[in-house]
Design an enzyme around this catalytic site. Structure first.
Site, PDB file in Angstrom:
ATOM      1  N   SER A 187       0.805  -1.225   0.000  1.00 31.87           N
ATOM      2  CA  SER A 187       0.000   0.000   0.000  1.00 31.87           C
ATOM      3  C   SER A 187       0.837   1.275   0.000  1.00 31.87           C
ATOM      4  CB  SER A 187      -0.957   0.021   1.209  1.00 31.87           C
ATOM      5  OG  SER A 187      -0.235   0.117   2.419  1.00 31.87           O
ATOM      6  N   LYS A 229       0.285   4.654   6.820  1.00 36.32           N
ATOM      7  CA  LYS A 229      -0.402   5.492   5.849  1.00 36.32           C
ATOM      8  C   LYS A 229      -0.014   6.957   6.058  1.00 36.32           C
ATOM      9  CE  LYS A 229      -3.083   2.324   3.866  1.00 36.32           C
ATOM     10  NZ  LYS A 229      -2.380   1.176   4.431  1.00 36.32           N
TER      11      LYS A 229
END
Length: 208
Positions: free
Chosen positions: A128, A166
């Site tokens: 990711s 993230k």
């Protein structure tokens, strides 16, 4: 021959750090909000900052205070000062981040090159954050409860059962966790979809 002038030592260290971090004096002036004349006097070896400003500089460059104030005498001496940084696995809900049951292994790091604060590693699983952070990388995290907009953080999600890396981005009252890989949609933080920041990503490394 050793340099015993604290102002010159500080000046040398600051100029070396901005070169390594690919920053300029203008960046430091803007980011720290300190008057230009003050910053330039430190970098030029004309004045010596107060202890609170030294800590501010250390935090800014993500180094210990000694990296700002003490003469650097060479790699061989620093390498001898190693500490073990824990690599965390599944972080147990409600337990301290660095609880023994969360630690899978340790990685050795040069103590003088580490930032201040509690430090730990997380190993990435998944893609990711590619291409910024490759899969199976070890990401160094400094424990803190918040980060600046756009910085990468280790965050607990899904009811404190999953840890993810993230970017934290804010748009008005909306807080999102955004992957660098565009394939992944943003994670919108709400009361029904909560999240808790564990710390800020400092750097990553990978084993060959």
């Amino acid at each position: 021959m050793k340099n015993h002038n604290p102002k010159e030592i500080l000046s040398n260290n600051l100029n070396e750090l901005i070169s390594k971090k690919r920053k300029s004096q203008a960046d430091v002036i803007r980011d720290l909000g300190i008057p230009e004349a003050t910053i330039r006097s430190w970098f030029n070896g004309e004045k010596y900052p107060r202890i609170d400003k030294i800590q501010m500089l250390a935090d800014y460059f993500n180094v210990p205070r000694s990296r700002i104030t003490e003469e650097q005498t060479g790699v061989m001496q620093r390498v001898s000062n190693l500490i073990k940084v824990p690599v965390l696995g599944l972080i147990t809900c409600g337990e301290p981040i660095l609880a023994e049951e969360n630690i899978e292994e340790y990685r050795e790091e040069i103590a003088d090159l580490l930032p201040t604060g509690n430090i730990f590693y997380l190993k990435t699983r998944g893609d990711s954050m590619t291409p910024t952070i490759p899969e199976n990388s070890f990401v160094m995290i400094r424990e803190q409860s918040d980060v600046e907009d756009g910085e990468i953080a280790a965050v607990l999600v899904n009811g404190d059962e999953e840890t993810t890396l993230k970017r934290v981005k804010r748009q008005g009252d909306i807080v999102m966790l955004v992957a660098d890989n565009p394939v992944y949609p943003p994670y919108i933080i709400t009361k029904d979809n909560p999240a808790r920041i564990l710390g800020k990503a400092i750097k990553f490394s990978a084993d060959l």
